[in-house]
Design an enzyme around this catalytic site. Structure first.
Site: not given
Ligand code: 4AZ
Length: 688
Positions: A67, A120, A138, A158, A240, A479, A530, A627
């Site tokens: 139709e 319809d 094909d 193919g 590349d 001495h 001495d 001394s």
């Molecule tokens: C002591 O007989 C002596 N005054 C040292 C010193 C003096 C006297 C005597 C000095 O070894």
């Protein structure tokens, strides 16, 4: 009105009849329901046609009688294929006088087609419907899609791709590439190029090359000038791409027409990949590679000397290791010092030198100085030691600074010699401040006033004094030895009731002046010369109350003027005829010898010589027991020092007037030569 009626009736009528027919196979037929009698109202038919892969569908209408309506809105056939919804078909191709404007053949490239027929609710007259057949046709994929990169070969159902000579079909069965992977170059130098170089390289290729040389060697790459790879390096080589990888180092992507530069040395394994896209005709690239042995640094070991000396060392090179002066080669494994070692440059560019170290030589702790100190932080090569002495009693003689030398010896930093400095006793220092007083008519000394003052007691119990003139020598009167060969010596004393920390200072040797003559009973007293020296068995440790007095310097023979004050000190008899317990001292002036000569004498007049000094004040004098003790003066050249100029010798008359003192200045040479003579001599205890 007609339109209107259709709309109303469609609302009143039943829902349309619908069905779907599935058609498979290479051909088939489809007709509208009840064809050719005429189709019913409210039809909804559809056909799903499917043919095998590689085929398309050709649908041909042999008869159409549907139709007609504007835009075929009421009844129609519709075709959906290849994602296209074809226009609705209605009308008739077989009724005379009617034009039919729709195609009667439809093709698909795909393998699927849907045909729908809709009627319809009403037909104004009878329409026969349609008849159609389909066949699988094909498809010439080669024409339609051009799916192959080189050659496309169509066959029914193919197609097949094939490649030009030298190419092979890649896994996708579409594109042709070249066989450019898997090459491994193991020689020390060589060339790698893009496929076909210098002819244009192949498209659609993934090339992988590998340089793998012996460990311990390094690869150096260089690109040939005529580099030409499709792509723009500024946008990242999207066509590349050439890449170089070596260990963790990556170079590229490279493309364009500028030969890249790969600086430096690569490891012994280098991967090169070259991926090309499907188009472009470029010359490609050429890499020339060479290799070099991995180099070892010239810094092998700190403070070492290497032989032979070269600018660079290669794998397998070996050198002899020694250490710089001041260092010794130490074998860590064997825990011992060695003179040299042979080390090798290893594969990885390192020396096998970590088994050795150059250790600085060790001088060990510096020799200790008697009465001194050492001050050092380290004892190895280049370390420094600074000597000092125990001040203020000793002072350094020689250089203080010593360095640890290459020969592992402490040497004088200035002279380079080994001779050590000495801590020499400081003479003449005392705590005495000038205060007038008397010994016979004197006053009590305090510790440190007369640190050189010694107390001497003969084996016969006679008391006397002496003065320390070095840390081992005592000056006294000859001495004292008239009746005794030995004396007991005590130092560091002020108050005789206390003991000194040193105790007795044993004597080693007493040397009486060779010209001194022992006093003869009833003879004329002759105290000429001495003077005597006593060498102590050991050096004393100097301290605040035990320190030497100075000897007169050059020209000491000339005496200060008459009237010059000097100190006398001792534990001798005092005014009340009692011996002192606390050291007494007094300041007395030098007086003219005539004063002594002209004194009143009970017995024979003593001998007076220029080797004597006459000194004293009325009521201030030395006396018995003093001394041998010193008569000291402030050194005018160095007022902090005291010099011994006299030795208490004898008194011409009763104590309390003038005293006679040995003139030490006349004996300085004798003292010094005698001390030197006996300095290092081992002598028995004897009196010479
Ligand atoms: C002591 O007989 C002596 N005054 C040292 C010193 C003096 C006297 C005597 C000095 O070894």
């Amino acid at each position: 009105m007609y339109e209107h009626t259709k709309v109303i009736l469609s609302l009143l009528l039943l829902p349309p009849v619908s069905c779907t027919i599935s058609l498979k196979g290479l051909q088939g037929q489809l007709t509208s329901l009840d064809y050719p009698q005429g189709y019913a109202n409210d039809l909804q038919q559809s056909w799903e046609i499917e043919v095998p892969r590689g085929y398309g569908i050709k649908l041909s209408f042999t008869h159409i009688d549907i139709e007609p309506s504007p835009d075929c809105a009421y009844d129609h056939v519709q075709i959906f294929c290849d994602e296209i919804l074809h226009p609705l078909i209605c009308g008739s191709n077989s009724r005379e006088g009617k034009q039919f404007q729709f195609p009667q053949e439809y093709y698909t490239t795909g393998k699927w087609m849907r045909v729908t027929f809709v009627s319809d609710f009403s037909n104004e007259e009878r329409y026969t419907g349609f008849a159609a057949y389909y066949t699988a046709v094909d498809i010439n994929e080669c024409e339609e899609e051009d799916p192959c990169s080189h050659y496309c070969n169509n066959y029914i159902g193919g197609f097949h791709c094939s490649c030009r000579p030298g190419y092979f079909l890649q896994e996708n069965q579409r594109t042709c590439g070249v066989n450019c992977s898997g090459e491994v170059l193991t020689s020390f130098k060589g060339v790698i190029t893009s496929p076909n170089y210098p002819k244009p390289y192949a498209e659609n290729s993934q090339c992988q090359y590998r340089i793998q040389i012996e460990q311990g060697f390094e690869v150096i790459l260089e690109f040939a000038e005529d580099f030409d790879v499709e792509g723009d390096p500024s946008i990242g080589c999207t066509s590349d791409v050439l890449k170089v990888t070596s260990g963790a180092k990556k170079y590229g992507p490279f493309c364009g027409d500028q030969a890249p530069v790969v600086k430096g040395h690569l490891s012994n394994v280098v991967e090169i990949t070259f991926d090309t896209d499907g188009h472009g005709q470029k010359k490609g690239w050429k890499i020339i590679y060479r290799s070099t042995a991995k180099q070892c640094s010239t810094d092998i070991l700190e403070h070492s000397i290497i032989q032979p000396k070269k600018v660079e060392y290669d794998y397998k090179d070996s050198v002899q290791l020694h250490c710089e002066s001041g260092f010794e080669l130490y074998d860590i494994q064997r825990s011992e010092h060695i003179s040299s070692a042979l080390v090798h440059c290893q594969k990885d560019g390192s020396w096998n030198s970590n088994l050795y170290i150059c250790m600085p030589v060790d001088c060990g702790p510096p020799t200790k100085l008697m009465n001194g100190h050492e001050n050092f932080i380290s004892t190895v090569y280049t370390s420094q030691n600074q000597y000092s002495c125990e001040e203020p009693y000793y002072k350094l003689e020689g250089n203080a600074v010593f360095n640890c030398s290459e020969e592992a010896e402490w040497i004088d930093a200035t002279s380079g010699q080994l001779t050590l400095p000495k801590c020499k006793p400081v003479c003449g220092n005392c705590l005495l401040s000038s205060k007038t007083g008397r010994i016979f008519g004197g006053q009590q000394a305090k510790p440190g006033y007369f640190p050189w003052q010694l107390r001497l007691v003969t084996t016969r119990g006679e008391m006397g004094g002496g003065a320390l003139i070095s840390d081992r020598w005592v000056l006294t009167a000859a001495h004292l030895f008239d009746n005794s060969l030995q004396v007991e010596i005590h130092g560091g004393l002020v108050d005789l009731r206390r003991r000194s920390p040193e105790g007795e200072l044993p004597m080693e040797l007493a040397i009486i002046h060779p010209s001194y003559r022992k006093q003869v009973e009833d003879g004329q007293p002759n105290f000429n010369h001495d003077i005597a020296l006593i060498k102590l068995r050991e050096k004393v440790k100097l301290r605040s109350n035990l320190a030497p007095v100075c000897l007169p310097g050059p020209g000491g023979a000339s005496l200060p003027d008459d009237g010059t004050l000097g100190y006398i000190s001792g534990w001798g008899r005092m005014e009340k005829r009692k011996l002192a317990v606390i050291l007494q001292y007094a300041e007395v002036p030098i007086v003219s010898m005539d004063e002594c000569k002209n004194s009143n004498y009970d017995g024979p007049k003593p001998v007076f010589t220029p080797n004597m000094i006459c000194a004293g004040l009325p009521g201030v004098d030395s006396c018995q027991g003093d001394s041998g003790g010193p008569y000291v003066f402030i050194d005018l050249q160095n007022p902090s020092r005291h010099v011994v100029r006299g030795i208490v010798s004898f008194g011409p008359q009763e104590c309390g007037n003038y005293g006679v003192y040995t003139h030490v200045g006349n004996y300085v040479d004798w003292i010094e030569t005698t001390m030197k003579e006996h300095e290092d001599r081992e002598t028995d205890l004897e009196v010479i």
